[in-house]
Design an enzyme around this catalytic site. Structure first.
Site, PDB file in Angstrom:
ATOM      1  N   GLU A 152       0.803  -1.260   0.298  1.00  0.00           N
ATOM      2  CA  GLU A 152      -0.120  -0.017  -0.050  1.00  0.00           C
ATOM      3  C   GLU A 152       0.695   1.047   0.115  1.00  0.00           C
ATOM      4  OE1 GLU A 152      -3.758   1.834   2.195  1.00  0.00           O
ATOM      5  OE2 GLU A 152      -3.359  -0.670   2.484  1.00  0.00           O
ATOM      6  N   GLU A 194      -2.709   0.628  13.199  1.00  0.00           N
ATOM      7  CA  GLU A 194      -3.847   0.916  12.558  1.00  0.00           C
ATOM      8  C   GLU A 194      -5.218   0.834  13.420  1.00  0.00           C
ATOM      9  OE1 GLU A 194      -5.142   0.277   8.201  1.00  0.00           O
ATOM     10  OE2 GLU A 194      -4.225  -1.268   8.610  1.00  0.00           O
TER      11      GLU A 194
END
Length: 864
Positions: free
Chosen positions: A443, A723
């Site tokens: 990502e 996260e």
């Protein structure tokens, strides 16, 4: 004694070349003189055409206008500054040089050169371009260089500069950064050689999850440079250069780098001439990426399967450097990971990212390190090493955008200090040229929603104005070019085709970055020109990108992500939180509309200000009609709903705000002080509680240790922000979800509460010309300190409790004022060091009590 500490131009690093013909100047002060203020300044500007002196009566010292005629490309000037105080005394003169780079693409006569690409569908191996040239005399030498891809340039075998991963990442269709180096010391009279190693980088490499895509901006990496000696071009990239293979077999952002130490630079051929870049070429105000630290290994582990794993004790971003010569044959494989699971390196969260470096032995290894990749890791698994791995065989190199550290925090609470350290490390690890969402998996993209949440904290911790400001310029360029008013969720955008469609996704928060984040930067750095530059983007978002219903609020049929990563959302559906996604979107729409009304006044658009102010009033009424009951209960009845209503000032009156504050208090207590918010509410919840007079409840929530909470990851050994609140489960297993990063800065937005409420530093006027000092002690803390290098100089607030007495030391930088607010103290103070000793009584005994609920029969736990 007050002195000018340094002078800068625009937001460039001191000493950098600029690509602005009339660069604004700023100067920062040092010293603790009481009530010191500037009354004026004199600038003496020496140019080839002569010296001119400009005397200005003004107290402004940040981003003051360039007073002379515009500078030309390649021009150099010397600037001397003399500052005059209110008492008429002058400070010692300070001098600085400024040089201008190329101001337009027409200044480049160099050509973009590259190597043949045999198969663009696969990774493209790095290549070297080279050229020999002669120099007869050397007084001053300047190298201008850039690439579509990544480059490292050398002269006579010495690497030029200290940058890495140059020229960085940007929206290549609109902006291409180039670097300017003083290379006088690297040249010699006679024959010289210049070489550049070039990799595919972000430009042509694989990006995106689930396999991603290649060649998003182009299929063929290229390099472009011009070397000037005494203002004459002696060599530049053209068809006379040669290209060759390098010992780097492959180099990819996600998958790592493969180096064969037995190979040289062979198979030389002529370069190919590539089309000249279409983007605007400029010298970035964002600092370059550099090696900023070395981290030694703290342990070597043996996994249950027999693997050798090095522990560096800190989750970081960068790569490994071979510290010693290692002889032998075969291939050494280095896999990188953030955590261990059951004693083994856990790579499942990396998805299809290999994060693996390979080195073929047989040549020199000492000092060896990758050039064109980076990894997010704490642990490195070593396989194929010809002997037992020793603790000092490798060192971890920390890499990130090398912006100035400006903000600090310290307190009597060890875990809270570790939390703040985790925020700092996550920011360092996620700012590599652009603000990214994670540095380890497939990502590593510039998600706009993450930056919107974290921008206030980022702007305190580091001087990020140049970095974020230029990235916002890319946001605007892509948004306006795509033509639908919607800022891409990812910038640079790797899904351009998606935003060219009529049904392009339009999400609140992610889109609101166009309004909220420029204003956050303005609040921190005082750059009105940034608002002017971004203004068209702001209008485009609110007037075109937001899909509205008849009431002016969001169209209910438009999908929203809501309070993303609400801890009560299903693991496989992080947008399905308890708070209505539409309510979240509408609250942010109201907030952005209020901000743009204020911004319109600031940038000199009074008619727009009137229009948006009226629109804001209508939207507030529409929000209340849609979501607020006659008894002031908010639909969704969640922490996030009340947080947004309080933070964005959506109440009808003080009585309603008090009802909302009490309801938020009760929800937090019945939730046992655990966090019940995601991206939307988390950055604001502690501040909303404090605003509602519930400071002790905010502290109790901050110091909760059970998941979900900010200190839960700290209690599990985290050294960066996660996260998910439960990226690691209480039993040590790794969250099975596909979105499980251990280095994500968004939830680190809690640092703003540490800086402003605990530390007591809060800007009032943009750029900290006037600020508030109002520490609010609470919890089990007995002392705390926040410090900030403002655009004017160092500010700080330090406090400690001694029984019922609160001792506060305030540092106010020269040429600023501060509003000090303490019990029985409410006044404006000038520069200097100020001490206060006041009586302190807490609003509520510590710790506040939880409230039992049907889902929580035994609620009380001890705070950490």
């Amino acid at each position: 004694m007050v002195n000018v500490e340094r002078i800068t131009f625009e937001h460039y690093e001191p000493g950098s070349a600029v690509s602005v013909p009339s660069p604004r100047l700023s100067w920062r002060f040092e010293g603790l003189d009481t009530d010191w203020k500037q009354s004026g300044y004199t600038l003496s500007i020496k140019r080839a055409s002569g010296t001119r002196e400009f005397c200005v009566e003004s107290d402004q010292s940040v981003l003051v206008p360039w007073p002379d005629t515009p500078l030309a490309s390649r021009e150099k000037a010397s600037v001397q500054l003399v500052v005059t105080a209110l008492d008429g005394k002058t400070l010692p003169a300070v001098s600085v040089n400024v040089r201008v780079a190329f101001l337009s693409s027409e200044c480049w006569s160099a050509r973009l050169i590259g190597a043949p690409v045999s198969d663009a569908t696969k990774t493209k191996p790095p290549f070297r371009v080279s050229r020999s040239f002669n120099v007869d005399d050397i007084k001053d030498a300047t190298l201008y260089a850039t690439a579509l891809g990544l480059y490292e340039v050398s002269i006579n075998g010495v690497v030029v500069g200290d940058h890495v991963l140059s020229p960085g990442w940007q929206s290549y269709e609109y902006r291409l950064a180039y670097q300017v180096y003083n290379v006088t010391s690297l040249l010699r009279v006679g024959t010289n050689t210049i070489t550049a190693d070039v990799g595919e980088g972000w430009y042509a490499g694989r990006l995106g999850w689930a396999g991603g895509g290649r060649n998003i901006w182009g299929q063929q990496p290229g390099f472009m440079a011009a070397l000037e000696v005494d203002e004459k071009v002696v060599v530049q990239t053209d068809n006379t250069w040669e290209c060759s293979k390098t010992p780097i077999v492959s180099a990819e952002i996600y998958d790592g780098e493969h180096i064969d130490t037995t190979k040289g630079f062979d198979d030389k051929t002529r370069v190919e001439i590539l089309p000249f870049p279409k983007a605007r070429l400029h010298v970035p105000q964002a600092p370059p990426m550099r090696r900023t630290a070395e981290v030694a290994a703290v342990g070597i582990l043996r996994s249950p399967s027999g693997k050798t794993i090095i522990d560096f004790g800190q989750n970081l971003v960068g790569w490994l450097k071979w510290a010693k010569q290692v002889d032998g044959t075969g291939q050494v494989t280095i896999r990188h990971g953030e955590v261990l699971e059951n004693g083994e390196l856990c790579v499942r969260p990396l998805r299809v990212c290999k994060a693996t470096d390979r080195v073929d032995l047989g040549g020199r290894t000492q000092g060896l390190e990758p050039k064109f990749t980076f990894h997010g890791f704490r642990y490195a698994e070593i396989d194929g090493f010809p002997r037992s791995v020793e603790l000092d065989d490798f060192v971890a190199i920390v890499v990130h955008t090398d912006f100035e550290r400006t903000g600090t925090f310290d307190s009597s609470h060890r875990l809270l200090n570790q939390l703040h350290s985790n925020v700092v490390w996550s920011m360092r690890g996620n700012f590599l040229s652009v603000p990214m969402d994670c540095p380890q998996r497939d990502e590593r993209l510039g998600w706009t929603g993450d930056l919107e949440a974290f921008c206030p904290a980022a702007s305190f911790l580091f001087n990020a104005c140049g970095t974020v400001g230029e990235w916002l310029g890319d946001v605007a360029a892509e948004q306006l070019d795509f033509g639908r008013g919607i800022p891409p969720m990812i910038v640079p955008c790797i899904f351009k085709d998606v935003y060219l469609k009529d049904n392009a996704p339009s999400f609140a928060i992610w889109g609101d970055v166009a309004v909220i984040s420029p204003f956050d930067l303005y609040r921190s750095f005082g750059d009105l020109e940034l608002l002017q530059t971004q203004y068209k983007s702001m209008l485009s978002w609110l007037d075109q990108g937001v899909r509205r219903s008849a009431s002016g609020l969001w169209d209910p049929s438009n999908q929203q992500l809501g309070d993303w990563l609400d801890p009560r959302a299903p693991a496989d559906d992080p947008g399905a939180g308890l708070t209505s996604a539409l309510l979240v979107a509408d609250a942010f729409l109201v907030h952005s509309t209020r901000l743009i009304a204020e911004i319109s006044d600031l940038v000199g658009c009074p008619e727009a200000a009137i229009r948006y102010r009226a629109q804001h009033a209508q939207l507030v009424e529409a929000f209340r009609a849609e979501y607020v009951t006659p008894n002031s209960r908010i639909m969704s009845d969640t922490q996030c709903a009340y947080v947004l209503a309080l933070a964005f000032g959506l109440e009808a009156d003080a009585k309603q705000a008090a009802v909302w504050g009490d309801r938020l208090d009760r929800l937090v207590r019945t939730g046992c002080f655990k966090v019940g918010t995601g991206f939307a509410g988390t950055p604001l919840i502690l501040g909303a509680l404090a605003k509602a007079g519930k400071v002790q409840v905010a502290y109790r929530m901050l110091l909760e240790g059970q998941c979900p909470s900010w200190l839960y990851p700290v209690s599990k050994g985290a050294t960066t922000i996660w996260e998910r609140w439960d990226s690691m489960l209480p039993n040590g297993d790794i969250n099975p979800g596909e979105m499980t990063s251990f280095n994500h800065y968004a939830l680190g937005s809690v640092a703003t509460f540490l800086h402003e409420t605990i530390g007591g530093l809060h800007p009032v006027e943009p750029g900290w010309k006037h600020f508030r000092i109002q520490p609010q002690p609470g919890g089990s803390l007995t002392h705390a300190k926040a410090g900030l290098v403002t655009p004017y100089g160092a500010a700080a607030c330090e406090w400690h409790l001694d029984g019922e007495r609160l001792h506060v030391t305030a540092i106010v930088p020269p040429n600023t004022t501060a509003h000090i607010v303490l019990p029985a103290v409410d006044k404006v103070i000038g520069s200097g060091k100020h001490d206060f000793n006041v009586r302190w009584e807490s609003e509520e005994s510590w710790p506040p009590k939880a409230i039992a609920s049907p889902n929580n029969s035994s609620p009380d736990t001890d705070p950490l």
